[in-house]
Write a protein that holds these residues in place. Sequence first.
Motif, PDB file in Angstrom:
ATOM      1  N   TYR A  22     -50.844  -8.335  59.243  1.00  0.00           N
ATOM      2  CA  TYR A  22     -51.242  -8.036  57.875  1.00  0.00           C
ATOM      3  C   TYR A  22     -52.566  -8.704  57.525  1.00  0.00           C
ATOM      4  CZ  TYR A  22     -46.468  -6.410  57.492  1.00  0.00           C
ATOM      5  OH  TYR A  22     -45.300  -5.736  57.692  1.00  0.00           O
ATOM      6  N   PRO A  23     -53.470  -7.963  56.847  1.00  0.00           N
ATOM      7  CA  PRO A  23     -54.748  -8.573  56.454  1.00  0.00           C
ATOM      8  C   PRO A  23     -54.563  -9.660  55.393  1.00  0.00           C
ATOM      9  CG  PRO A  23     -54.591  -6.314  55.625  1.00  0.00           C
ATOM     10  CD  PRO A  23     -53.398  -6.551  56.492  1.00  0.00           C
ATOM     11  N   LYS A  24     -53.560  -9.507  54.535  1.00  0.00           N
ATOM     12  CA  LYS A  24     -53.231 -10.542  53.555  1.00  0.00           C
ATOM     13  C   LYS A  24     -51.883 -11.118  53.952  1.00  0.00           C
ATOM     14  CE  LYS A  24     -55.769  -8.517  49.753  1.00  0.00           C
ATOM     15  NZ  LYS A  24     -55.724  -8.035  48.378  1.00  0.00           N
ATOM     16  N   THR A  25     -51.831 -12.424  54.162  1.00  0.00           N
ATOM     17  CA  THR A  25     -50.607 -13.034  54.686  1.00  0.00           C
ATOM     18  C   THR A  25     -49.406 -12.817  53.775  1.00  0.00           C
ATOM     19  OG1 THR A  25     -51.187 -15.155  53.697  1.00  0.00           O
ATOM     20  CG2 THR A  25     -51.831 -14.802  55.990  1.00  0.00           C
ATOM     21  N   ARG A  26     -49.626 -12.747  52.473  1.00  0.00           N
ATOM     22  CA  ARG A  26     -48.520 -12.553  51.525  1.00  0.00           C
ATOM     23  C   ARG A  26     -47.758 -11.258  51.803  1.00  0.00           C
ATOM     24  NH1 ARG A  26     -47.824 -14.598  46.175  1.00  0.00           N
ATOM     25  NH2 ARG A  26     -46.268 -13.379  45.102  1.00  0.00           N
ATOM     26  N   LEU A  30     -41.779  -9.767  53.108  1.00  0.00           N
ATOM     27  CA  LEU A  30     -40.546  -8.999  53.328  1.00  0.00           C
ATOM     28  C   LEU A  30     -40.111  -9.003  54.794  1.00  0.00           C
ATOM     29  CD1 LEU A  30     -40.935  -5.975  50.879  1.00  0.00           C
ATOM     30  CD2 LEU A  30     -39.561  -8.025  50.606  1.00  0.00           C
ATOM     31  N   PRO A  31     -41.027  -8.740  55.745  1.00  0.00           N
ATOM     32  CA  PRO A  31     -40.594  -8.817  57.145  1.00  0.00           C
ATOM     33  C   PRO A  31     -40.121 -10.219  57.554  1.00  0.00           C
ATOM     34  CG  PRO A  31     -42.667  -7.642  56.992  1.00  0.00           C
ATOM     35  CD  PRO A  31     -42.378  -8.193  55.631  1.00  0.00           C
ATOM     36  N   LEU A  32     -40.742 -11.257  57.009  1.00  0.00           N
ATOM     37  CA  LEU A  32     -40.290 -12.614  57.326  1.00  0.00           C
ATOM     38  C   LEU A  32     -38.891 -12.874  56.771  1.00  0.00           C
ATOM     39  CD1 LEU A  32     -43.275 -15.109  56.955  1.00  0.00           C
ATOM     40  CD2 LEU A  32     -42.134 -14.316  59.005  1.00  0.00           C
ATOM     41  N   LEU A  33     -38.637 -12.387  55.576  1.00  0.00           N
ATOM     42  CA  LEU A  33     -37.295 -12.554  55.010  1.00  0.00           C
ATOM     43  C   LEU A  33     -36.254 -11.815  55.846  1.00  0.00           C
ATOM     44  CD1 LEU A  33     -38.147 -12.282  51.219  1.00  0.00           C
ATOM     45  CD2 LEU A  33     -37.355 -14.326  52.436  1.00  0.00           C
ATOM     46  N   VAL A  62     -41.205 -17.098  46.665  1.00  0.00           N
ATOM     47  CA  VAL A  62     -40.305 -16.521  47.667  1.00  0.00           C
ATOM     48  C   VAL A  62     -38.948 -16.229  47.045  1.00  0.00           C
ATOM     49  CG1 VAL A  62     -39.172 -16.892  49.893  1.00  0.00           C
ATOM     50  CG2 VAL A  62     -41.524 -17.668  49.557  1.00  0.00           C
ATOM     51  N   THR A  63     -38.434 -17.149  46.251  1.00  0.00           N
ATOM     52  CA  THR A  63     -37.139 -16.951  45.603  1.00  0.00           C
ATOM     53  C   THR A  63     -37.171 -15.744  44.675  1.00  0.00           C
ATOM     54  OG1 THR A  63     -36.701 -19.317  45.733  1.00  0.00           O
ATOM     55  CG2 THR A  63     -35.379 -18.061  44.167  1.00  0.00           C
ATOM     56  N   ALA A  64     -38.283 -15.509  44.002  1.00  0.00           N
ATOM     57  CA  ALA A  64     -38.408 -14.350  43.118  1.00  0.00           C
ATOM     58  C   ALA A  64     -38.227 -13.049  43.901  1.00  0.00           C
ATOM     59  CB  ALA A  64     -39.756 -14.368  42.414  1.00  0.00           C
ATOM     60  N   VAL A  66     -36.655 -12.748  46.902  1.00  0.00           N
ATOM     61  CA  VAL A  66     -35.289 -12.722  47.426  1.00  0.00           C
ATOM     62  C   VAL A  66     -34.307 -12.281  46.354  1.00  0.00           C
ATOM     63  CG1 VAL A  66     -33.414 -14.150  48.342  1.00  0.00           C
ATOM     64  CG2 VAL A  66     -35.727 -14.438  49.216  1.00  0.00           C
ATOM     65  N   SER A  67     -34.472 -12.770  45.156  1.00  0.00           N
ATOM     66  CA  SER A  67     -33.529 -12.436  44.094  1.00  0.00           C
ATOM     67  C   SER A  67     -33.759 -11.033  43.525  1.00  0.00           C
ATOM     68  CB  SER A  67     -33.597 -13.468  42.970  1.00  0.00           C
ATOM     69  OG  SER A  67     -34.864 -13.451  42.352  1.00  0.00           O
ATOM     70  N   PHE A  68     -34.929 -10.461  43.726  1.00  0.00           N
ATOM     71  CA  PHE A  68     -35.222  -9.128  43.215  1.00  0.00           C
ATOM     72  C   PHE A  68     -34.570  -8.038  44.065  1.00  0.00           C
ATOM     73  CE2 PHE A  68     -37.849  -5.284  43.106  1.00  0.00           C
ATOM     74  CZ  PHE A  68     -37.822  -5.001  41.754  1.00  0.00           C
ATOM     75  N   TYR A  69     -34.636  -8.169  45.384  1.00  0.00           N
ATOM     76  CA  TYR A  69     -34.133  -7.140  46.289  1.00  0.00           C
ATOM     77  C   TYR A  69     -32.673  -7.385  46.650  1.00  0.00           C
ATOM     78  CZ  TYR A  69     -38.941  -5.605  46.928  1.00  0.00           C
ATOM     79  OH  TYR A  69     -40.215  -5.128  46.728  1.00  0.00           O
ATOM     80  N   THR A  70     -31.841  -6.360  46.473  1.00  0.00           N
ATOM     81  CA  THR A  70     -30.416  -6.502  46.784  1.00  0.00           C
ATOM     82  C   THR A  70     -30.140  -6.521  48.278  1.00  0.00           C
ATOM     83  OG1 THR A  70     -30.090  -4.111  46.618  1.00  0.00           O
ATOM     84  CG2 THR A  70     -29.713  -5.414  44.627  1.00  0.00           C
ATOM     85  N   MET A  71     -31.110  -6.139  49.089  1.00  0.00           N
ATOM     86  CA  MET A  71     -30.898  -6.146  50.543  1.00  0.00           C
ATOM     87  C   MET A  71     -30.880  -7.567  51.103  1.00  0.00           C
ATOM     88  SD  MET A  71     -34.536  -4.636  51.644  1.00  0.00           S
ATOM     89  CE  MET A  71     -36.017  -5.211  50.842  1.00  0.00           C
ATOM     90  N   PHE A  72     -31.387  -8.526  50.342  1.00  0.00           N
ATOM     91  CA  PHE A  72     -31.379  -9.913  50.784  1.00  0.00           C
ATOM     92  C   PHE A  72     -30.194 -10.629  50.161  1.00  0.00           C
ATOM     93  CE2 PHE A  72     -36.054  -8.999  50.942  1.00  0.00           C
ATOM     94  CZ  PHE A  72     -36.115  -8.926  52.324  1.00  0.00           C
ATOM     95  N   LYS A  73     -29.403 -11.265  50.996  1.00  0.00           N
ATOM     96  CA  LYS A  73     -28.212 -11.985  50.543  1.00  0.00           C
ATOM     97  C   LYS A  73     -28.558 -13.462  50.423  1.00  0.00           C
ATOM     98  CE  LYS A  73     -26.270  -8.080  50.790  1.00  0.00           C
ATOM     99  NZ  LYS A  73     -26.500  -7.250  49.648  1.00  0.00           N
ATOM    100  N   GLN A  74     -28.125 -14.081  49.335  1.00  0.00           N
ATOM    101  CA  GLN A  74     -28.444 -15.482  49.095  1.00  0.00           C
ATOM    102  C   GLN A  74     -27.300 -16.417  49.471  1.00  0.00           C
ATOM    103  OE1 GLN A  74     -29.894 -14.581  44.974  1.00  0.00           O
ATOM    104  NE2 GLN A  74     -31.547 -15.927  45.646  1.00  0.00           N
ATOM    105  N   ARG A  75     -26.212 -15.867  49.918  1.00  0.00           N
ATOM    106  CA  ARG A  75     -25.090 -16.688  50.400  1.00  0.00           C
ATOM    107  C   ARG A  75     -24.384 -15.894  51.487  1.00  0.00           C
ATOM    108  NH1 ARG A  75     -24.798 -15.733  45.382  1.00  0.00           N
ATOM    109  NH2 ARG A  75     -23.405 -14.273  44.396  1.00  0.00           N
ATOM    110  N   PRO A  76     -23.595 -16.553  52.300  1.00  0.00           N
ATOM    111  CA  PRO A  76     -22.921 -15.835  53.382  1.00  0.00           C
ATOM    112  C   PRO A  76     -22.060 -14.695  52.849  1.00  0.00           C
ATOM    113  CG  PRO A  76     -22.654 -18.210  53.644  1.00  0.00           C
ATOM    114  CD  PRO A  76     -23.289 -17.982  52.302  1.00  0.00           C
ATOM    115  N   VAL A  77     -22.040 -13.616  53.596  1.00  0.00           N
ATOM    116  CA  VAL A  77     -21.236 -12.457  53.218  1.00  0.00           C
ATOM    117  C   VAL A  77     -20.130 -12.263  54.240  1.00  0.00           C
ATOM    118  CG1 VAL A  77     -23.097 -11.306  51.975  1.00  0.00           C
ATOM    119  CG2 VAL A  77     -22.816 -10.896  54.396  1.00  0.00           C
ATOM    120  N   GLY A  78     -19.143 -11.478  53.884  1.00  0.00           N
ATOM    121  CA  GLY A  78     -18.018 -11.217  54.771  1.00  0.00           C
ATOM    122  C   GLY A  78     -18.370 -10.222  55.872  1.00  0.00           C
ATOM    123  N   ASP A  79     -17.372  -9.873  56.645  1.00  0.00           N
ATOM    124  CA  ASP A  79     -17.577  -8.935  57.740  1.00  0.00           C
ATOM    125  C   ASP A  79     -17.746  -7.503  57.252  1.00  0.00           C
ATOM    126  OD1 ASP A  79     -17.388 -10.955  59.616  1.00  0.00           O
ATOM    127  OD2 ASP A  79     -15.229 -10.718  59.847  1.00  0.00           O
TER     128      ASP A  79
END
Length: 101
Positions: A22-26, A30-33, A62-64, A66-79
Amino acid sequence: MALTTEARARLEPDAARIIGRYPKTRSALLPLLHLVQAEEGYISDDGIDFCAAQLGLTRAEVTAVVSFYTMFKQRPVGDYHVGVCTNSLCAVMAATPSSPT
């Protein structure tokens, strides 16, 4: 769950490769998350710190994301993950119980 030193050592080369695309590191946030979530199963506080350090961002930035996208889980999830669709498109596509024939 904390990112171990072994996990960080595994993630750092991949993170550098991703950031280099990426030309801009920011833009690599998403790929890093996704990378961190693949390692841990969710985005922990250590994962947020890792991404922030790699990209020169604050924890809040970064937290903003993570909390915006539902594809990122902030705590362990079940099977299993059960989702229920309640919008009109699901009803049109026969997501309601069918009558017996």
